[in-house]
Scaffold this motif. Structure first.
Motif, short mmCIF file in Angstrom:
data_model
loop_
_atom_site.label_atom_id
_atom_site.label_comp_id
_atom_site.label_asym_id
_atom_site.label_seq_id
_atom_site.Cartn_x
_atom_site.Cartn_y
_atom_site.Cartn_z
N LYS A 40 -49.45 18.42 -3.02
CA LYS A 40 -48.92 17.01 -2.83
C LYS A 40 -49.32 15.90 -3.94
CE LYS A 40 -48.89 16.10 1.79
NZ LYS A 40 -49.40 15.82 3.07
N ASP A 83 -57.28 11.00 8.93
CA ASP A 83 -56.26 12.08 9.35
C ASP A 83 -56.33 11.95 10.77
OD1 ASP A 83 -54.81 14.24 8.24
OD2 ASP A 83 -55.79 15.25 9.81
N ARG A 111 -50.66 0.43 2.99
CA ARG A 111 -51.41 1.88 3.16
C ARG A 111 -50.90 2.48 4.55
NH1 ARG A 111 -52.20 5.97 4.76
NH2 ARG A 111 -54.15 7.36 3.86
N GLY A 164 -42.41 12.46 17.45
CA GLY A 164 -43.79 11.58 17.06
C GLY A 164 -43.38 10.26 16.62
N TYR A 165 -43.73 9.37 17.67
CA TYR A 165 -43.67 7.82 17.30
C TYR A 165 -45.18 7.46 17.13
CZ TYR A 165 -41.66 3.04 17.47
OH TYR A 165 -41.40 1.89 17.04
N GLY A 221 -44.13 8.56 12.21
CA GLY A 221 -42.90 8.34 12.96
C GLY A 221 -42.33 6.98 13.08
N ASP A 233 -43.14 10.92 21.87
CA ASP A 233 -44.60 10.93 21.88
C ASP A 233 -44.84 12.25 22.58
OD1 ASP A 233 -44.74 10.50 24.39
OD2 ASP A 233 -45.23 8.41 24.01
N MET A 234 -46.31 12.49 22.73
CA MET A 234 -46.69 13.79 23.38
C MET A 234 -46.29 14.00 24.82
SD MET A 234 -50.68 13.39 23.89
CE MET A 234 -50.99 12.86 22.28
N GLY A 279 -41.96 15.18 8.22
CA GLY A 279 -43.05 14.05 8.24
C GLY A 279 -44.37 14.45 8.34
P1 NAD Z 1 -50.41 9.79 15.04
O1 NAD Z 1 -51.66 10.39 15.87
O2 NAD Z 1 -50.43 8.35 14.83
O3 NAD Z 1 -48.99 10.18 15.74
C1 NAD Z 1 -48.59 11.44 16.12
C2 NAD Z 1 -47.52 11.38 17.24
O4 NAD Z 1 -46.91 12.56 17.61
C3 NAD Z 1 -47.69 10.63 18.50
O5 NAD Z 1 -46.62 9.79 19.00
C4 NAD Z 1 -48.15 11.52 19.30
O6 NAD Z 1 -47.94 11.18 20.88
C5 NAD Z 1 -47.16 12.52 19.06
N1 NAD Z 1 -47.35 13.85 19.43
C6 NAD Z 1 -48.57 14.53 19.48
N2 NAD Z 1 -48.87 15.79 20.13
C7 NAD Z 1 -47.44 16.25 20.34
C8 NAD Z 1 -46.62 17.19 20.79
N3 NAD Z 1 -47.35 18.38 20.93
N4 NAD Z 1 -45.29 16.83 20.84
C9 NAD Z 1 -44.55 15.62 20.45
N5 NAD Z 1 -45.40 14.80 20.23
C10 NAD Z 1 -46.73 14.73 19.85
O7 NAD Z 1 -50.58 10.81 13.91
P2 NAD Z 1 -49.72 10.45 12.33
O8 NAD Z 1 -50.86 9.70 11.34
O9 NAD Z 1 -48.47 9.94 12.52
O10 NAD Z 1 -49.46 11.96 11.61
C11 NAD Z 1 -48.41 12.65 12.22
C12 NAD Z 1 -48.26 13.84 11.35
O11 NAD Z 1 -48.14 13.51 10.18
C13 NAD Z 1 -49.61 14.87 11.37
O12 NAD Z 1 -49.13 16.13 11.20
C14 NAD Z 1 -50.37 14.26 10.12
O13 NAD Z 1 -51.32 15.56 9.44
C15 NAD Z 1 -48.96 14.10 9.34
N6 NAD Z 1 -49.49 12.98 8.00
C16 NAD Z 1 -50.07 11.81 8.25
C17 NAD Z 1 -50.32 10.77 7.27
C18 NAD Z 1 -50.65 9.70 7.56
O14 NAD Z 1 -51.51 8.97 6.49
N7 NAD Z 1 -50.92 9.20 9.02
C19 NAD Z 1 -49.86 11.28 5.96
C20 NAD Z 1 -49.05 12.59 5.94
C21 NAD Z 1 -48.99 13.47 6.83
#
Ligand code: NAD
Length: 415
Positions: free
Chosen positions: A94, A146, A185, A217-218, A222, A241-242, A314
């Motif tokens: 990445k 993370d 950020r 995933g919001y 998202g 969301d989950m 994403g």
């Molecule tokens: P987050 O915890 O803020 O959001 C995750 C969302 O997914 C939430 O809305 C949660 O309710 C939902 N969710 C969880 N389990 C679920 C399921 N089984 N089915 C459907 N929805 C579900 O996390 P985030 O920071 O938004 O990260 C999301 C993904 O993106 C992860 O894979 C993470 O590794 C990746 N990512 C995050 C970043 C970052 O900087 N935040 C950067 C690159 C990649």
């Protein structure tokens, strides 16, 4: 979360493909696949009830050919060294594809953070930092948040690291803005997803204004992707969301949705939207599907039911290697994670650069430079794909692996 070897196997398969296509020697393959340093530590923590619990902590420093190791720390009950290793490798590709001067790493602690009090999490994070500080550093390894960790976790790391090395904001990114974190950020990964999604839509011969977008995933990624797609005129028809998903094929009111979630409500509280399941969301008829929740959600069991034209990853590895093939056969374009969600590490680079220079940027500059770097990463990937054929994932890995291999040679890392 599936924490078997599929992510590690999938990543190694992607590296092997790039090694073959680029004509690299087997010796180089070994250097590219093998983590350069890995640490596993026991973390004794005094719990609120007076007892001591020992947690397991990990840091897998995969590759630092292009700059200091860079990658998040995950607090999750199933975190282990193998999974941390796979995520660390992804970071190497990445950072290389985004062309930021970092290598790749990942950390983890095997813990369910929801079961710990704030004080216990603070003590656990300090213990992790003290156990790892000798392999961390502004020019050595720079963690970030993370899953299960946050800006607050980064503040604790910065404080614990500073107690040994002096005030060092650049030791972590994704910190609170008050401590030297960068504006923009938190939204950057989702914004970056939207930037490449819009480029892919145009290359597909359409426009954001004529596109229907579904987002699984919001959360941090998202919601920022939804906001940016909405601002660029796209119709965001479904989010989840989950607990479940909502849909309105005429478009969701994203302003209203943001107000509900910011006020502590659920996405299901939005008026003018029907409920559906996460599985149904993935199979909606739409132009762009953005899985932005967890890994392994599009597998051989549902890939043939996907009706999106473009999938933008994403989350990390939401599409399994086997499902990739099914989607490719169905002519569905997949924009891979190492390109799509690189916005987080790009903005982390801006944060680190600001910390080193002790000079803060305005939001406009962060967003402008982020868009520029995401566009450049998209273009270099597309050029490679147009020239060599194959999938967008193959092209992205070719560019990234080629860059890392070249620097390993120039450095004379292998004597
Ligand atoms: P987050 O915890 O803020 O959001 C995750 C969302 O997914 C939430 O809305 C949660 O309710 C939902 N969710 C969880 N389990 C679920 C399921 N089984 N089915 C459907 N929805 C579900 O996390 P985030 O920071 O938004 O990260 C999301 C993904 O993106 C992860 O894979 C993470 O590794 C990746 N990512 C995050 C970043 C970052 O900087 N935040 C950067 C690159 C990649």
């Amino acid at each position: 979360m599936t924490l078997d070897n599929s992510m590690l196997d999938g990543t190694i398969a992607s590296i092997d493909g790039a090694v073959r296509r680029l004509g690299l020697e087997d010796d180089m393959r070994q250097v590219l696949v093998e983590p350069w340093r890995e640490i596993q530590v026991g973390l004794p923590v005094r719990m609120d009830d007076g007892n001591i619990r020992v947690f397991k902590g990990y840091r897998s420093q995969h590759n630092a050919a292009r700059g200091p190791y860079k990658g998040g720390i995950r607090y999750h009950p199933h975190a282990d060294l193998e999974h941390t290793r796979a995520l660390g490798m992804l970071m190497t590709w990445k950072t290389a594809l985004a062309d930021v001067p970092f290598g790749g790493a990942k950390g983890g602690v095997s813990v369910d953070p929801r079961e710990l009090s704030t004080g216990e999490l603070n003590r656990l994070t300090r213990r992790y930092t003290l156990s790892m500080h000798h392999v961390l550093g502004v020019n050595r390894d720079i963690p970030a948040p993370d899953l299960g960790t946050s800006a607050q976790t980064m503040a604790w790391i910065m404080d614990a690291y500073g107690s040994i090395h002096g005030h060092t904001p650049g030791i972590v990114t994704g910190k609170p803005v008050e401590l030297g974190g960068s504006v923009g950020r938190a939204e950057a990964p989702g914004r970056g997803v939207a930037v490449v999604a819009c480029r892919a839509i145009v290359d597909y011969g359409s426009s954001p204004e004529h596109s229907r977008v579904a987002i699984q995933g919001y959360g941090a990624v998202g919601s920022a992707a939804a906001r940016t797609m909405f601002d660029r005129g796209a119709n965001v028809i479904a989010v989840s969301d989950m607990h479940g998903a909502i849909v309105n094929t005429s478009g969701l009111d994203i302003d209203q949705l943001e107000r509900i979630v910011a006020g502590g409500g659920n996405i299901s509280d939005l008026a003018d939207a029907d409920q559906l399941t996460n599985a149904e969301l993935l199979e909606l008829e739409c132009d762009v599907l953005i899985p932005a929740a967890i890994e392994d959600v599009i597998t051989t069991s549902n890939a043939s039911n996907i009706r999106a034209k473009i999938i933008v990853e994403g989350a990390n590895r939401p599409v399994t290697s086997e499902a990739d093939q099914v989607l490719s056969d169905a002519n569905i374009l997949v924009i891979p994670d190492i390109l799509a969600n690189a916005g987080g590490v790009v903005a982390s680079y801006f944060e680190w650069a600001q910390n080193i220079q002790v000079f803060n940027w305005e939001l406009d500059r962060v967003n402008r430079e982020l868009d520029q770097m995401m566009n450049r990463a998209y273009e270099v990937t597309k050029e490679r794909k147009d020239r060599n054929g194959g999938s967008t994932r193959d092209a992205a890995f070719d560019v990234a692996v080629g860059r890392v291999a070249r620097v390993i040679k120039i450095r004379g890392y292998v004597g």
